[in-house]
Design an enzyme around this catalytic site. Sequence first.
Site, PDB file in Angstrom:
ATOM      1  N   ASP A 320       0.876  -1.440  -0.064  1.00  0.00           N
ATOM      2  CA  ASP A 320      -0.124   0.350  -0.114  1.00  0.00           C
ATOM      3  C   ASP A 320       0.731   1.090  -0.135  1.00  0.00           C
ATOM      4  O   ASP A 320       2.005   1.269   0.732  1.00  0.00           O
ATOM      5  CB  ASP A 320      -0.975  -0.068   1.525  1.00  0.00           C
ATOM      6  N   ASP A 512      -1.172  -0.413   5.900  1.00  0.00           N
ATOM      7  CA  ASP A 512      -0.535   0.303   7.405  1.00  0.00           C
ATOM      8  C   ASP A 512      -2.134  -0.148   8.374  1.00  0.00           C
ATOM      9  O   ASP A 512      -2.147   0.382   9.201  1.00  0.00           O
ATOM     10  CB  ASP A 512      -0.579   1.286   7.761  1.00  0.00           C
ATOM     11  N   ASP A 516      -6.848  -0.915   4.721  1.00  0.00           N
ATOM     12  CA  ASP A 516      -6.953  -1.731   4.083  1.00  0.00           C
ATOM     13  C   ASP A 516      -6.730  -3.239   4.923  1.00  0.00           C
ATOM     14  O   ASP A 516      -6.334  -4.395   4.371  1.00  0.00           O
ATOM     15  CB  ASP A 516      -5.405  -1.535   3.421  1.00  0.00           C
TER      16      ASP A 516
HETATM   17  P1  ADP Z   1      -4.203   4.592  -0.171  1.00  0.00           P
HETATM   18  O1  ADP Z   1      -4.695   3.752  -1.361  1.00  0.00           O
HETATM   19  O2  ADP Z   1      -2.774   6.035  -0.580  1.00  0.00           O
HETATM   20  O3  ADP Z   1      -3.556   4.647   1.601  1.00  0.00           O
HETATM   21  P2  ADP Z   1      -6.903   5.565   0.365  1.00  0.00           P
HETATM   22  O4  ADP Z   1      -7.834   4.833  -0.684  1.00  0.00           O
HETATM   23  O5  ADP Z   1      -6.759   5.752   1.248  1.00  0.00           O
HETATM   24  O6  ADP Z   1      -5.431   5.833  -0.333  1.00  0.00           O
HETATM   25  O7  ADP Z   1      -7.469   7.235  -0.772  1.00  0.00           O
HETATM   26  C1  ADP Z   1      -7.561   7.332  -2.362  1.00  0.00           C
HETATM   27  C2  ADP Z   1      -7.423   8.883  -2.160  1.00  0.00           C
HETATM   28  O8  ADP Z   1      -8.825   9.300  -1.264  1.00  0.00           O
HETATM   29  C3  ADP Z   1      -6.895   9.377  -1.430  1.00  0.00           C
HETATM   30  O9  ADP Z   1      -5.381  10.022  -1.710  1.00  0.00           O
HETATM   31  C4  ADP Z   1      -7.527  11.092  -1.478  1.00  0.00           C
HETATM   32  O10 ADP Z   1      -7.454  12.207  -2.641  1.00  0.00           O
HETATM   33  C5  ADP Z   1      -8.796  10.087  -1.381  1.00  0.00           C
HETATM   34  N1  ADP Z   1      -9.100  10.616   0.766  1.00  0.00           N
HETATM   35  C6  ADP Z   1      -9.466   9.556   0.869  1.00  0.00           C
HETATM   36  N2  ADP Z   1     -10.146   9.984   2.235  1.00  0.00           N
HETATM   37  C7  ADP Z   1     -10.037  11.429   2.379  1.00  0.00           C
HETATM   38  C8  ADP Z   1     -10.332  12.391   3.247  1.00  0.00           C
HETATM   39  N3  ADP Z   1     -10.943  11.944   4.072  1.00  0.00           N
HETATM   40  N4  ADP Z   1      -9.409  13.630   2.627  1.00  0.00           N
HETATM   41  C9  ADP Z   1      -9.216  14.340   1.633  1.00  0.00           C
HETATM   42  N5  ADP Z   1      -9.346  13.507   0.462  1.00  0.00           N
HETATM   43  C10 ADP Z   1      -9.892  11.673   1.368  1.00  0.00           C
HETATM   44 MG    MG Z   2      -3.661   3.529   3.129  1.00  0.00          MG
END
Ligand code: ADP
Ligand code: MG
Length: 618
Positions: A320, A512, A516
């Site tokens: 991730d 983390d 996920d």
């Molecule tokens: P990663 O795979 O990098 O851990 P996530 O699935 O957690 O990413 O989130 C993907 C994208 O969704 C983030 O890069 C962001 O653009 C958007 N996002 C998710 N949650 C939030 C939040 N609480 N505030 C702003 N953007 C968010």
């Molecule tokens: Mg993540």
Amino acid sequence: MTKEAKRKGIEIGAGLLLYLIAWGVSEYAQMNRMVETALFLLPYAALSATTYRDTILSVIKHRVFDENILMIIATAGAFFVGRNKEAVGAMLFYQAGKMVEELSLSRTKKSIAEFIDIRPEYANLKVGNTEKVVPPQELQERQIIVLRPGEKIPVDAIVTVGSGTIDMKAITGESKPREVKAGDRLYSGCINLSGVLEARVARIYNDSTAARIMRLVENANEKKSDSVHFADKFTRYYTPIVILIALMTVILPPMMFVEAGGEWIFRGLVILVAACPCGLMVSIPMAFLGGIGAASKQGVLIKGGTFLEELPRVDTFVFDKTGTLTEGVFHVQKVFPHKMAEDELLEVAALGEAYSMHPIAQSLREAYGRRLDISRVDGLKDYPGYGVRVYVDGREVYIGNSRLMNRQGLYYQPVKEIGTAVHVAVDGNYAGYILISDVIRKDAKKLVRWLHKRNLATVMLTGDNERVAEDVAKEIGIDSVYAELMPEDKVEQLEEFMESQMEGEKLAFIGDGINDAPVLARADIGIAMGGLGADAALEAADIILMEDEPARIINAIKISQATLRSVKQNMIFAIGMKVILIMLAFFGYVTMQNAIFADMAVMLINILNSFWMMKYPE
Ligand code: ADP
Ligand code: MG
């Protein structure tokens, strides 16, 4: 000493005494064969009564044919052909060997419990202006406890007064002390090194870190590994085969040669003893316990022998991005307001993210820096992989990536810079974006380089945008990247990888634990970082890195390789010795005692080999 070992000790002592008496009497007194046999049956009974009982029960109940059967047939047969002394002698050595086995297994279990000795014994509860010493189990949430230098932290708590340094080694394997001040979290099982602290109980004893880790490690012993299953299956076939060989030894040669049948019966019996696989049986669980122990000492929790065994077979490591390869701590690069003051945009964003657990949310709150009046915020809705919707002062606010804006049909400014753009819309009007960027973890590069040197594939999955993903992957050296994935896309992508794998190849996912957990659970081996605090990670993962350091995976792989190596060495050595002994027994070169004595030697060497592994895992 365990109860089992104590009982064995008493049996062996009584058996030895009766054996010597029987020997002495039979040397000096003239007696007929029946009386002499009866005399030697006494020590034999003392030595083997419980073995007889347990073996008969296990054959009836579980149809298990283990090494006990070999010993019983062989020694009973020896009595039958009049080799009384040998029968008792062999049983004596056999039981002594069993006792050594029992002792070393319980010692290994104990030493694991010892070096993760993180059990807090007491707590100083603050009552008014005085203190009361209470067992940690009695603490309630929100009570205040006092910690002096040298004391073990009884439950997870948050510092309210004071500052100091904490030794986290027992939990994370990290030897550098961590500084804490008011507002910081304390984890149970760690030790307060300096400074008097007052802290508010955040979790009751049973939900606190120390209790949870101890539960995990204790349960790890119960998940049998493939090798242990192999050993079980092995005896299932091995025992009948050995009995067959012995039978043929008894029947065939006398038919072909003119030699006496009695001698061959005895040789058949010695073969049964020579084939006893005790040395092999004990060394396998020993090695796995040793491996799990060595790993937990280095801050890597392994939830069972299976994972220790599968880890060296992993050929694809899927990571991730946010929070795993990067720190998950975003820094604001640029605030780009649209028909709004810069400060106002930051305030709306911080307020809007007041309740979100996402690392992006945390960073926006920190960037704003001032106290948030959360009574202005209402009606949070999480869109995993997109962002959030929330009401601030009654106005509808959307905060998230461009995908969220598209989905809601909102206008937004395209972004040229590399970085994660967080767009904000208020009541349907675009309010601008905040460009943030993450920091790559220092040891992520080291890990990827190490993996590539061994020709292992690396993949990164992320919900972030293509450009950031490419940028991070290039910087770290990751082979392939899949960006803009929704949490459910990650599971799908992972399943695709797993389908294209060859038989026996394994896939590990490293995350983390924040949003996920499904992927962690789906992978052959789910590795979660930051076992401290993240409940979901502790549940869903198979291997947990207590400290946020991906490179600890290298230690885990090395330990698992060393474990398997010692299992293999032990197996080859033990089986080789058995083959040689059986052949020697066939030609009449070994006595029953010597055969069992040789097995004891094999066992001791194997136990030493496993201990060595635990002490020096490279
Ligand atoms: P990663 O795979 O990098 O851990 P996530 O699935 O957690 O990413 O989130 C993907 C994208 O969704 C983030 O890069 C962001 O653009 C958007 N996002 C998710 N949650 C939030 C939040 N609480 N505030 C702003 N953007 C968010
Ligand atoms: Mg993540």
